[in-house]
Scaffold this active site. Structure first.
Site: not given
Ligand code: MN
Length: 292
Positions: A146, A211, A240
């Site tokens: 990632e 987020r 996510e």
């Protein structure tokens, strides 16, 4: 393409009870897969979790990162060794769950580093990656590293850096894992990095700039979904998100989750599932239209 949901939408721990909650809710909202964090794979009970996974039939993927004592990108060889063992164990747990993807920042600890990575630390980590990628391939698992922002890694902040890292590892089975939240901080745009990766893109996280709820921040998802469509990406696309509403004892601190971005998991996940499917379909349809 499989549209998935991160387990932290539902539960902060993945003992059998937490795992079943995440699995059942992810399935009932209409996602195609569940991603679980494997920060401490030794604490998982593969047999118990496998029985639950089979009863729901929903595919599972896993992400992980290292702790201070298991960072493979280190000059401390005891750390490097512990990190390799942890990845190998995570692969075993994931294999028991029938999982096909192990992704995230298994190459290091997620934290703000006070100095650049050293050549020796980088080489130590890459030697481990050669071993674990081979073990993953034997288990039918694709690994993806990632790309994360500068406050979480001093080594892999852009897609280009991930591709260079993988070239040095020399294992074509190792793929890039892109996350729109991190890309929005570090990349020049959300289209070019996807094209640079091309068929080497193995996994995708869909995260908003803060987020929280998709579409409520500043990430240009239209651009990103068009890029995925352009390269013909057909791997997992996983929502996510993090909020103080669901706390994971390690991850919440690592990722600096200090605010309540949401408190209704079902509403959040339902909205994300619709948002991602509409965005992906929109990109696919617009391309069909352009081609006549
Ligand atoms: Mn991510």
């Amino acid at each position: 393409m499989l549209v998935g949901c991160h387990g932290l939408v539902w539960s902060g721990n993945f003992d059998p009870k937490g795992f079943e909650l995440a699995l059942s809710q992810t399935k009932s909202v209409g996602f195609d897969l569940l991603e679980i964090p494997l920060l401490d794979p030794y604490s998982m009970d593969p047999d118990a979790l496998s029985a639950i996974q089979k009863s729901y039939g929903l595919p599972v993927t896993a992400s992980m990162a290292q702790g201070r004592d298991s960072d493979i990108t280190s000059e401390d060889l005891s750390c490097v060794k512990a990190g390799e063992a942890k990845i190998m164990h995570a692969l075993k747990v994931l294999q028991a769950l029938g999982g096909k993807y192990l992704v995230g920042a298994m190459f290091g600890e997620l934290r703000k580093y006070p100095e650049p990575v050293t050549k020796q630390a980088r080489a130590n980590g890459q030697a481990v990656m050669r071993n674990v990628v081979d073990a993953a391939s034997e288990a039918g698992i694709t690994m993806g590293i990632e790309v994360v922002n500068r406050y979480e890694s001093n080594m892999i902040n852009t897609a280009r850096q991930a591709l260079d890292y993988i070239d040095e590892v020399g294992k074509s089975a190792l793929t890039v894992h892109l996350d729109t939240y991190h890309m929005n901080i570090e990349e020049s745009d959300l289209f070019t990095p996807v094209l640079e990766c091309g068929e080497r893109l193995g996994y995708v996280h869909i995260g908003e700039s803060h987020r929280g709820y998709l579409g409520s921040g500043s990430v240009n998802f239209t651009e990103f979904f068009h890029a995925l469509n352009y390269i013909g990406y057909d791997g997992p696309v996983v929502f996510e998100t993090f909020s103080r509403a669901v706390i994971h004892k390690d991850l919440t601190k690592m990722l600096a989750v200090w605010r309540d971005l949401w408190d209704d998991s079902t509403d959040l996940a339902t909205a994300a599932n619709s948002f991602m499917r509409a965005g992906l379909a929109g990109a696919a349809n617009s391309r069909t239209g352009a081609a006549g």
